[in-house]
Design a protein around this motif. Sequence first.
Motif, PDB file in Angstrom:
ATOM      1  N   SER A   1       0.826  -1.202   0.000  1.00 55.79           N
ATOM      2  CA  SER A   1       0.000   0.000   0.000  1.00 55.79           C
ATOM      3  C   SER A   1       0.867   1.262   0.000  1.00 55.79           C
ATOM      4  CB  SER A   1      -0.890   0.016   1.236  1.00 55.79           C
ATOM      5  OG  SER A   1      -0.106   0.234   2.401  1.00 55.79           O
ATOM      6  N   GLN A   2       0.221   2.407  -0.190  1.00 55.40           N
ATOM      7  CA  GLN A   2       0.931   3.672  -0.105  1.00 55.40           C
ATOM      8  C   GLN A   2       1.452   3.905   1.302  1.00 55.40           C
ATOM      9  OE1 GLN A   2       1.704   5.752  -2.733  1.00 55.40           O
ATOM     10  NE2 GLN A   2       3.039   6.648  -1.156  1.00 55.40           N
ATOM     11  N   ALA A   3       0.662   3.524   2.301  1.00 53.37           N
ATOM     12  CA  ALA A   3       1.116   3.688   3.689  1.00 53.37           C
ATOM     13  C   ALA A   3       2.385   2.889   3.946  1.00 53.37           C
ATOM     14  CB  ALA A   3       0.019   3.262   4.662  1.00 53.37           C
ATOM     15  N   ALA A   4       2.482   1.696   3.364  1.00 51.36           N
ATOM     16  CA  ALA A   4       3.689   0.889   3.519  1.00 51.36           C
ATOM     17  C   ALA A   4       4.886   1.590   2.884  1.00 51.36           C
ATOM     18  CB  ALA A   4       3.484  -0.478   2.878  1.00 51.36           C
ATOM     19  N   LYS A   5       4.669   2.178   1.712  1.00 47.94           N
ATOM     20  CA  LYS A   5       5.747   2.898   1.033  1.00 47.94           C
ATOM     21  C   LYS A   5       6.155   4.138   1.825  1.00 47.94           C
ATOM     22  CE  LYS A   5       3.998   1.260  -3.426  1.00 47.94           C
ATOM     23  NZ  LYS A   5       3.286   1.641  -4.682  1.00 47.94           N
ATOM     24  N   ASP A   6       5.158   4.818   2.387  1.00 52.65           N
ATOM     25  CA  ASP A   6       5.454   6.009   3.185  1.00 52.65           C
ATOM     26  C   ASP A   6       6.259   5.655   4.430  1.00 52.65           C
ATOM     27  OD1 ASP A   6       4.124   7.606   1.370  1.00 52.65           O
ATOM     28  OD2 ASP A   6       2.295   7.795   2.575  1.00 52.65           O
ATOM     29  N   ALA A   7       5.898   4.548   5.072  1.00 49.15           N
ATOM     30  CA  ALA A   7       6.610   4.132   6.278  1.00 49.15           C
ATOM     31  C   ALA A   7       8.073   3.821   5.964  1.00 49.15           C
ATOM     32  CB  ALA A   7       5.927   2.931   6.912  1.00 49.15           C
ATOM     33  N   LYS A   8       8.284   3.174   4.830  1.00 49.22           N
ATOM     34  CA  LYS A   8       9.660   2.875   4.424  1.00 49.22           C
ATOM     35  C   LYS A   8      10.426   4.172   4.154  1.00 49.22           C
ATOM     36  CE  LYS A   8      10.259  -0.730   1.900  1.00 49.22           C
ATOM     37  NZ  LYS A   8      10.312  -1.711   0.773  1.00 49.22           N
ATOM     38  N   ALA A   9       9.750   5.129   3.484  1.00 42.52           N
ATOM     39  CA  ALA A   9      10.384   6.416   3.200  1.00 42.52           C
ATOM     40  C   ALA A   9      10.712   7.176   4.480  1.00 42.52           C
ATOM     41  CB  ALA A   9       9.484   7.257   2.295  1.00 42.52           C
ATOM     42  N   ALA A  10       9.901   6.971   5.513  1.00 48.07           N
ATOM     43  CA  ALA A  10      10.124   7.641   6.800  1.00 48.07           C
ATOM     44  C   ALA A  10      11.203   6.953   7.639  1.00 48.07           C
ATOM     45  CB  ALA A  10       8.820   7.689   7.589  1.00 48.07           C
ATOM     46  N   GLY A  11      11.674   5.801   7.180  1.00 47.05           N
ATOM     47  CA  GLY A  11      12.723   5.092   7.890  1.00 47.05           C
ATOM     48  C   GLY A  11      12.246   4.287   9.074  1.00 47.05           C
ATOM     49  N   LEU A  12      10.965   3.916   9.077  1.00 45.10           N
ATOM     50  CA  LEU A  12      10.398   3.165  10.199  1.00 45.10           C
ATOM     51  C   LEU A  12      10.484   1.666   9.966  1.00 45.10           C
ATOM     52  CD1 LEU A  12       7.183   5.304  10.793  1.00 45.10           C
ATOM     53  CD2 LEU A  12       9.145   5.149  12.334  1.00 45.10           C
ATOM     54  N   GLY A  13      10.772   0.929  11.035  1.00 42.65           N
ATOM     55  CA  GLY A  13      10.591  -0.510  11.005  1.00 42.65           C
ATOM     56  C   GLY A  13       9.109  -0.823  11.086  1.00 42.65           C
ATOM     57  N   LEU A  14       8.703  -1.987  10.569  1.00 41.36           N
ATOM     58  CA  LEU A  14       7.285  -2.335  10.506  1.00 41.36           C
ATOM     59  C   LEU A  14       7.019  -3.711  11.107  1.00 41.36           C
ATOM     60  CD1 LEU A  14       6.475  -1.146   6.877  1.00 41.36           C
ATOM     61  CD2 LEU A  14       5.614  -0.118   8.995  1.00 41.36           C
ATOM     62  N   ILE A  15       5.967  -3.786  11.899  1.00 42.71           N
ATOM     63  CA  ILE A  15       5.389  -5.039  12.383  1.00 42.71           C
ATOM     64  C   ILE A  15       3.898  -4.943  12.092  1.00 42.71           C
ATOM     65  CG2 ILE A  15       4.849  -6.392  14.464  1.00 42.71           C
ATOM     66  CD1 ILE A  15       7.532  -5.447  15.632  1.00 42.71           C
ATOM     67  N   THR A  16       3.240  -6.066  11.825  1.00 41.66           N
ATOM     68  CA  THR A  16       1.801  -5.987  11.542  1.00 41.66           C
ATOM     69  C   THR A  16       1.038  -7.112  12.226  1.00 41.66           C
ATOM     70  OG1 THR A  16       0.189  -5.583   9.772  1.00 41.66           O
ATOM     71  CG2 THR A  16       1.776  -7.369   9.422  1.00 41.66           C
ATOM     72  N   TRP A  17      -0.295  -6.930  12.293  1.00 37.94           N
ATOM     73  CA  TRP A  17      -1.192  -7.853  12.982  1.00 37.94           C
ATOM     74  C   TRP A  17      -2.541  -7.890  12.268  1.00 37.94           C
ATOM     75  CZ3 TRP A  17      -5.111  -4.638  15.064  1.00 37.94           C
ATOM     76  CH2 TRP A  17      -4.779  -3.272  15.192  1.00 37.94           C
TER      77      TRP A  17
END
Length: 425
Positions: free
Chosen positions: A345-361
């Motif tokens: 998603s766009q949110a996933a791309k934005d999070a990567k651009a922001a330099g954040l690590g990601l976990i999901t549920w």
Amino acid sequence: MSFLPRILGLAVLGLAAASALAQSPSATQSRSSHGVVERPSHVQLGPRPFFLVDGMADGPLKRELQQCARRGDFKPREFSIGHRGAPMQFPEHTRESYVAAARMGAGILECDVTFTKDKELVCRHAQNDLHTTTNILVTPLAAKCTQPFVPAVLDADGKVVTPAKAECRTSDITLAEFKTLRGKMDASNPAARTPEQYLGGTANWRTDLYSGPSSGTLLTHAESIELFKQLGVKMTPELKSTSVTMPFDGFTQQAYAQKMLDEYKRAQVAPRNVFAQSFNIDDLLYWVKNEPAFGQQAVYLDDADSPKDLPDLATLKGYKAQGIHIWAPPMFALLTAEGGKIVASQAAKDAKAAGLGLITWTLERSGVLADGNNGWYYQTFDSAVKDEGDMLTALHVLAKDVGVMGVFSDWPATTTFYANCMNLR
């Protein structure tokens, strides 16, 4: 986590998997006050992951996973996070659920943390869920509940006019009283006329087979830490929002946040082995400022209910600037459907651009996928979900295209299998 859509699974296969977990031949054994605890070195997956592979559409991913399935040698993985243990089949946040998750190779286990009347920390998904997750309503402690049981009102045809209700909080009772209760599958019967009936309602894709009087062992937060140490897993406690007004009898929100981490320090658990979580950004900022070693990998849970509620790129960058390094939204936030395929998603791309690590549920928390109505977790990509094997397709996109660090699952065998096949940590 919040929210309870339907759990994915064929109950029969789930039961078979759970039975297989009862024996783990290759494990190091530790001893606790409850008996022998196994520290798995090789895991028992049962049939479910392989059933999902069989249900995939033909293609390179299916062939790769089929080849992996023939290998038959699987190890614990931190990518695989036991969501409240293994609550597809075992009562959540119980010793039995946690042990089952570890035997399925979950490398990280979750204790949702709340507190009792005497301000002791315990593992429960919510401060006010004892009426659906324990047997409290059929014990003398029912008299102490915030809302004692009220039977349903039915019409002449037996249809529900007013659902049965009750509300029992951990803060209604002391720790000693809490420890007398037994965990059950999270469910209730809205048509109940008696407390005994109210404790029913378990969905037909779950089971009560592991909810008997000799199981459902409730744990304090400190006991969960000791169990997780014995199981050799990392830990992801979630500081739950309260049902009571804070401060509670002088117990402030900051004292609550601090007490949770103090129990890890007291147990000599290294901060690198703890992923503290909260939906409350103030908790995260408190940890970042006052407990930087733990704050470094604290997890900010996102409570967005739909895509329109998700933060934009500027907000995500703001999290990073405040010292928050891991963002954990629900699955729908990170996936979407394009051309009949599941994509980032766009949110996933934005999070990567922001330099954040990601976990999901949370994986394995919906019904049979082929019915085409898969609920809240799938709202952005349900049109691309056609059969059971698409669970692994979604997991593959999360891992390879989105780049998540880990995935919470109600049945960790699936995430463990995938992580082994893809050589994820």
